[in-house]
Design an enzyme around this catalytic site. Structure first.
Site, PDB file in Angstrom:
ATOM      1  N   CYS A 145      90.585  80.922  26.665  1.00 23.47           N
ATOM      2  CA  CYS A 145      89.404  81.613  27.202  1.00 23.47           C
ATOM      3  C   CYS A 145      89.100  81.215  28.652  1.00 23.47           C
ATOM      4  CB  CYS A 145      88.187  81.332  26.329  1.00 23.47           C
ATOM      5  SG  CYS A 145      88.345  81.935  24.629  1.00 23.47           S
ATOM      6  N   GLU A 184     109.887  98.293  18.310  1.00 24.10           N
ATOM      7  CA  GLU A 184     108.580  98.321  17.663  1.00 24.10           C
ATOM      8  C   GLU A 184     108.691  98.051  16.161  1.00 24.10           C
ATOM      9  OE1 GLU A 184     105.482  98.501  18.851  1.00 24.10           O
ATOM     10  OE2 GLU A 184     106.391  98.304  20.820  1.00 24.10           O
ATOM     11  N   CYS A 243      83.407  89.200  27.324  1.00 23.71           N
ATOM     12  CA  CYS A 243      83.839  89.033  25.938  1.00 23.71           C
ATOM     13  C   CYS A 243      82.684  88.517  25.091  1.00 23.71           C
ATOM     14  CB  CYS A 243      85.021  88.068  25.866  1.00 23.71           C
ATOM     15  SG  CYS A 243      85.570  87.707  24.182  1.00 23.71           S
TER      16      CYS A 243
END
Length: 348
Positions: free
Chosen positions: A200, A38, A209
């Site tokens: 998309c 991370e 969305c």
């Protein structure tokens, strides 16, 4: 969509088919390995991190080993990843874990955030991936996805917008598979709902969305109000002795490239002559001007003008200064150097 929880169901199904399941820190997925990944992934892409991660854990496989390691060794393992404060904070946090948490990362949000270099999102990623705890994340990818899906106005870095995004992230937490959920969000933002040209047409959330429905995917999230970055210039001396060794100087413990080895610097040519005379004997008039290197930091751009001088003689005082060293080509590979400095030296 019946509820916001359905978003997690859809993204987890997408993750099962298209997510990244073979990243090195996933096998095994220990708190130390999750934490290290991370920190490395902050402002750095997965494709870049994997090799560094493998080398790092090979040298320092557990948290106590990191805590015991000299800072120079840690910075050398990090060399090339950039944003070196991450490495220094990682080292400091490991030492604190040894002092206060029996050599382990604490399984507590506030205790994790109290460690150097760990913010709320990184702490959430550690808790969810290492222990399967219900903790939201809000990295850059997640902010972008939430701004688009929920039509959030304003730059995500603003406190009021970020507060709104954290609240949404909390409501999306599924009841199970928390580690996969965290990875699914990061993968989705990194590979499908990308900053430019998001896919998309194949998005599992396209029907809910807001940005997709309203044709605003290029607009959301709103960018940070911009201003041109200031520019600074420095001269770096690439001094080589008769054996081909290069003179290195350690950077100050604070500021850009803190504690890394670099090259002696000066503001201009006249100052460079003074720096040269301080560290070596030779003919400064024979200095060769190398190709200017430009390097961007988050808050300014740096122009580096190299000056190459060969066959110089080290002054005796150099050996008495712990922040100066002459390094051979073989030694350079194991020394923590800023990427543009290594590139400048390697050009010769």
């Amino acid at each position: 969509m019946n509820s916001e929880r359905d978003i997690a169901t859809r993204l987890l199904a997408w993750f099962d088919r298209h997510g990244r399941h073979d990243l090195p820190w996933q096998h095994p997925r220990t708190p130390y390995r999750v934490w290290l990944s991370e920190i490395m992934l902050q402002q750095t892409q997965v494709s870049v991190v994997t090799g560094y991660f493998d080398r790092f854990v090979a040298a320092l496989p557990e948290l106590p080993a990191l805590a015991r390691a000299p800072q120079d060794d840690v910075l050398a393992l990090w060399s090339g990843l950039g944003y070196y404060a991450r490495a220094r904070n990682l080292h400091a946090a490991a030492k604190r874990c040894v002092e206060n948490h029996d050599g382990d990362l604490p399984r507590d949000l506030d205790a994790l955030i109290a460690l150097p270099g760990i913010g709320r999102s990184t702490a959430g990623a550690i808790l969810s991936q290492a222990w399967g705890d219900a903790a939201p994340i809000l990295d850059g990818n997640v902010k972008r996805v939430l701004c688009r899906v929920f039509g959030i106005e304003g730059w995500p870095g603003l406190p009021k917008v970020e507060k709104q995004l954290w609240a949404i992230a909390e409501t999306l937490l599924p009841d199970a598979r928390l580690a996969d959920w965290t990875q699914a969000q990061m993968d989705f933002g990194a590979t499908l709902c990308t900053r430019a040209d998001p896919a998309c047409a194949i998005c599992p959330l396209q029907d809910v969305c807001v940005a997709r429905i309203e044709g605003r995917t290029a607009e959301l999230p709103h960018p940070k109000p911009g201003k041109p970055l200031p520019e600074r210039e420095t001269h770096m001396l690439v001094l080589r002795d008769g054996e081909g060794r290069v003179l290195l100087q350690r950077r100050p413990p604070a500021g850009i490239w803190a504690s890394l080895w670099s090259l002696p610097e000066a503001e201009d040519t006249a100052s460079a002559n003074i720096v040269f005379d301080k560290h070596a004997r030779g003919d400064f008039a024979k200095a060769r001007t190398g190709e200017t290197i430009q390097h961007g930091f988050s808050h300014y751009r740096l122009r580096i003008q190299p000056l190459h001088i060969d066959n110089v003689k080290p002054r005796n005082a150099v050996g008495d200064n712990p922040d100066l060293r002459w390094a051979s080509r073989a030694e350079l590979a194991g020394i923590g150097l800023p990427a543009p400095v290594r590139r400048l030296i390697d050009k010769e």
